[in-house]
Enzyme design. Structure first.
Site, PDB file in Angstrom:
ATOM      1  N   ALA A   1     -18.500  28.850 -21.021  1.00  0.00           N
ATOM      2  CA  ALA A   1     -19.884  29.106 -21.410  1.00  0.00           C
ATOM      3  C   ALA A   1     -19.877  29.362 -22.913  1.00  0.00           C
ATOM      4  O   ALA A   1     -18.860  29.786 -23.473  1.00  0.00           O
ATOM      5  CB  ALA A   1     -20.400  30.327 -20.662  1.00  0.00           C
TER       6      ALA A   1
ATOM      7  N   GLY B   1     -16.476  28.959 -17.691  1.00  0.00           N
ATOM      8  CA  GLY B   1     -17.527  28.130 -17.100  1.00  0.00           C
ATOM      9  C   GLY B   1     -17.108  26.673 -16.934  1.00  0.00           C
ATOM     10  O   GLY B   1     -17.658  25.961 -16.089  1.00  0.00           O
TER      11      GLY B   1
ATOM     12  N   GLU C   1     -15.208  26.658 -13.762  1.00  0.00           N
ATOM     13  CA  GLU C   1     -16.205  26.913 -12.717  1.00  0.00           C
ATOM     14  C   GLU C   1     -17.040  25.656 -12.442  1.00  0.00           C
ATOM     15  O   GLU C   1     -17.384  25.363 -11.294  1.00  0.00           O
ATOM     16  CB  GLU C   1     -17.096  28.097 -13.125  1.00  0.00           C
ATOM     17  CG  GLU C   1     -16.316  29.420 -13.076  1.00  0.00           C
ATOM     18  CD  GLU C   1     -17.081  30.588 -13.654  1.00  0.00           C
ATOM     19  OE1 GLU C   1     -17.498  30.489 -14.839  1.00  0.00           O
ATOM     20  OE2 GLU C   1     -17.272  31.593 -12.960  1.00  0.00           O
TER      21      GLU C   1
ATOM     22  N   GLU D   1     -12.195  35.143 -18.666  1.00  0.00           N
ATOM     23  CA  GLU D   1     -13.323  36.053 -18.926  1.00  0.00           C
ATOM     24  C   GLU D   1     -12.910  37.505 -19.155  1.00  0.00           C
ATOM     25  O   GLU D   1     -13.499  38.195 -19.983  1.00  0.00           O
ATOM     26  CB  GLU D   1     -14.344  35.983 -17.782  1.00  0.00           C
ATOM     27  CG  GLU D   1     -15.226  34.738 -17.807  1.00  0.00           C
ATOM     28  CD  GLU D   1     -14.625  33.534 -17.096  1.00  0.00           C
ATOM     29  OE1 GLU D   1     -13.401  33.539 -16.795  1.00  0.00           O
ATOM     30  OE2 GLU D   1     -15.364  32.577 -16.842  1.00  0.00           O
TER      31      GLU D   1
HETATM   32  N1  COA Z   1     -18.096  29.143 -26.687  1.00  0.00           N
HETATM   33  C1  COA Z   1     -18.533  28.858 -27.920  1.00  0.00           C
HETATM   34  N2  COA Z   1     -17.813  28.156 -28.821  1.00  0.00           N
HETATM   35  C2  COA Z   1     -16.589  27.742 -28.429  1.00  0.00           C
HETATM   36  C3  COA Z   1     -16.062  28.015 -27.163  1.00  0.00           C
HETATM   37  C4  COA Z   1     -16.888  28.754 -26.256  1.00  0.00           C
HETATM   38  N3  COA Z   1     -16.482  29.036 -25.004  1.00  0.00           N
HETATM   39  N4  COA Z   1     -14.819  27.498 -27.072  1.00  0.00           N
HETATM   40  C5  COA Z   1     -14.581  26.904 -28.258  1.00  0.00           C
HETATM   41  N5  COA Z   1     -15.644  27.061 -29.095  1.00  0.00           N
HETATM   42  C6  COA Z   1     -15.807  26.577 -30.459  1.00  0.00           C
HETATM   43  C7  COA Z   1     -15.025  27.433 -31.449  1.00  0.00           C
HETATM   44  O1  COA Z   1     -15.769  28.591 -31.795  1.00  0.00           O
HETATM   45  C8  COA Z   1     -14.873  26.469 -32.587  1.00  0.00           C
HETATM   46  O2  COA Z   1     -16.080  26.379 -33.290  1.00  0.00           O
HETATM   47  P1  COA Z   1     -16.111  26.437 -34.919  1.00  0.00           P
HETATM   48  O3  COA Z   1     -15.285  25.242 -35.338  1.00  0.00           O
HETATM   49  O4  COA Z   1     -17.554  26.313 -35.251  1.00  0.00           O
HETATM   50  O5  COA Z   1     -15.490  27.746 -35.299  1.00  0.00           O
HETATM   51  C9  COA Z   1     -14.672  25.132 -31.887  1.00  0.00           C
HETATM   52  O6  COA Z   1     -15.223  25.291 -30.591  1.00  0.00           O
HETATM   53  C10 COA Z   1     -13.223  24.719 -31.743  1.00  0.00           C
HETATM   54  O7  COA Z   1     -12.512  25.754 -31.092  1.00  0.00           O
HETATM   55  P2  COA Z   1     -11.173  26.438 -31.655  1.00  0.00           P
HETATM   56  O8  COA Z   1     -11.050  27.791 -31.051  1.00  0.00           O
HETATM   57  O9  COA Z   1     -11.140  26.344 -33.145  1.00  0.00           O
HETATM   58  O10 COA Z   1     -10.069  25.455 -31.071  1.00  0.00           O
HETATM   59  P3  COA Z   1      -8.545  25.813 -30.754  1.00  0.00           P
HETATM   60  O11 COA Z   1      -7.884  24.507 -30.491  1.00  0.00           O
HETATM   61  O12 COA Z   1      -7.976  26.691 -31.798  1.00  0.00           O
HETATM   62  O13 COA Z   1      -8.573  26.644 -29.384  1.00  0.00           O
HETATM   63  C11 COA Z   1      -9.334  27.165 -27.143  1.00  0.00           C
HETATM   64  C12 COA Z   1      -9.029  26.047 -28.181  1.00  0.00           C
HETATM   65  C13 COA Z   1      -9.993  26.476 -25.945  1.00  0.00           C
HETATM   66  C14 COA Z   1      -8.024  27.845 -26.705  1.00  0.00           C
HETATM   67  C15 COA Z   1     -10.295  28.211 -27.773  1.00  0.00           C
HETATM   68  O14 COA Z   1     -11.391  27.528 -28.329  1.00  0.00           O
HETATM   69  C16 COA Z   1     -10.828  29.239 -26.794  1.00  0.00           C
HETATM   70  O15 COA Z   1     -10.102  30.150 -26.411  1.00  0.00           O
HETATM   71  N6  COA Z   1     -12.116  29.111 -26.420  1.00  0.00           N
HETATM   72  C17 COA Z   1     -12.797  30.094 -25.599  1.00  0.00           C
HETATM   73  C18 COA Z   1     -12.338  29.980 -24.181  1.00  0.00           C
HETATM   74  C19 COA Z   1     -13.019  31.032 -23.332  1.00  0.00           C
HETATM   75  O16 COA Z   1     -12.793  32.211 -23.451  1.00  0.00           O
HETATM   76  N7  COA Z   1     -13.873  30.564 -22.411  1.00  0.00           N
HETATM   77  C20 COA Z   1     -14.537  31.412 -21.477  1.00  0.00           C
HETATM   78  C21 COA Z   1     -15.905  31.701 -21.933  1.00  0.00           C
HETATM   79  S1  COA Z   1     -16.746  32.691 -20.733  1.00  0.00           S
END
Ligand code: COA
Length: 260
Positions: free
Chosen positions: A66, A112, A115, A135
């Protein structure tokens, strides 16, 4: 219908919905959830669409969760509404759709995103996919059905561990757990899902929808799945598809089902 965050392609009975926010790793914001609802509803209503494949754009992510930026400042009431609305609009909606839905998990499927994949009828992953429910690392719990569907799919103990550790598993471990049915290399992922879709399309779409309802009934509180099966089974005998399927068998020819 036009979409800001999705690409919808329809070919030979297969609709492919691609979530298209690659700069945010296809994170599900409010608009994308509404658009996904609209796209699934329109594919389900479309008589020509027999199977739906959902995937993420780019090579990196199916859906990275999400959209955290949208709910970071929510209070208790808004948090509850976020989960309730999302479940109704998208996750429960997909699970109960009469048209089969395959998740083609092409990369990160987190929160999400996992999910969403779990609400689809089954999942195929690329060998680059990584799945998890992180989460609790954000101080929240899965709110789009994750605490219910993950234990249903992989068992309670494994789900407890995945949720408590906020860890990710790779595609092969997901297959060992039964979370995904197949693992393919990235280039073969969509063609492989299309091959499964073609096999599905040879069968009665009316009977397939009835199967989805009967299978889901077994997971519904207060519903007797066996009784639901008896009723769905009986109803099949009144359909054109049943006449065609049984007649074709007895005439030693392939059934020619009219579709939905
Ligand atoms: N919500 C909002 N933005 C998200 C996102 C999310 N769940 N997941 C990734 N993004 C965005 C990042 O903020 C970033 O945006 P920016 O370039 O404007 O800063 C972009 O997507 C790229 O992500 P980034 O974190 O730089 O890539 P990465 O390769 O370093 O890491 C992940 C990849 C998937 C490990 C990492 O993005 C992550 O942990 N995301 C969140 C996962 C999460 O907790 N999901 C559950 C949400 S309830």
């Amino acid at each position: 219908m036009s979409y800001n965050n999705l690409i919808l392609e329809q070919n030979n009975g297969i609709a492919t919905i691609t979530i298209n926010r690659p700069s945010k790793l296809n994170a599900l914001n409010k608009e994308t959830i509404q658009e996904l609802h609209n796209a699934f509803a329109s594919c389900d209503e479309d008589a020509a669409t027999q199977v739906i494949i959902i995937t993420g754009s780019g090579e990196k992510a199916f859906v990275a969760g999400a959209d955290i930026s949208e709910f970071a400042n929510f209070d208790i009431e808004q948090g509850g509404q976020l989960a309730a609305k999302g479940q109704e609009l998208l996750f429960d909606f997909i699970e109960n759709l009469g048209t089969p839905v395959i998740a083609a998990v092409n990369g990160f499927a987190l929160g999400g995103g996992l999910e969403l994949a779990m609400s689809c009828h089954f999942r195929v992953a690329s060998d680059t996919a990584k799945m998890g429910l992180p989460e609790v690392s954000l101080g929240v719990i899965p709110g789009y059905g994750g605490t219910q569907r993950l234990p249903q799919l992989i068992g309670k103990g494994r789900a407890m561990e995945m949720i408590m550790t906020a860890g990710m598993i790779d595609a092969n471990q997901a297959m060992r757990y039964g979370l995904v049915n197949h693992v393919q290399n990235q280039d073969d992922l969509i063609p492989f899902c299309e091959k499964i879709a073609i096999k599905i399309m040879r069968n009665s779409s009316v009977a397939i929808s009835a199967s989805i309802r009967a299978i889901n009934a077994g997971f519904e509180d207060g519903v007797n799945g066996y009784e639901a099966e008896v009723n769905e089974f009986g109803s099949c005998f009144g359909t054109e598809d049943f006449k065609e399927g049984t007649t074709a068998f007895l005439e030693k020819r392939k059934a020619d089902f009219p579709g939905k």
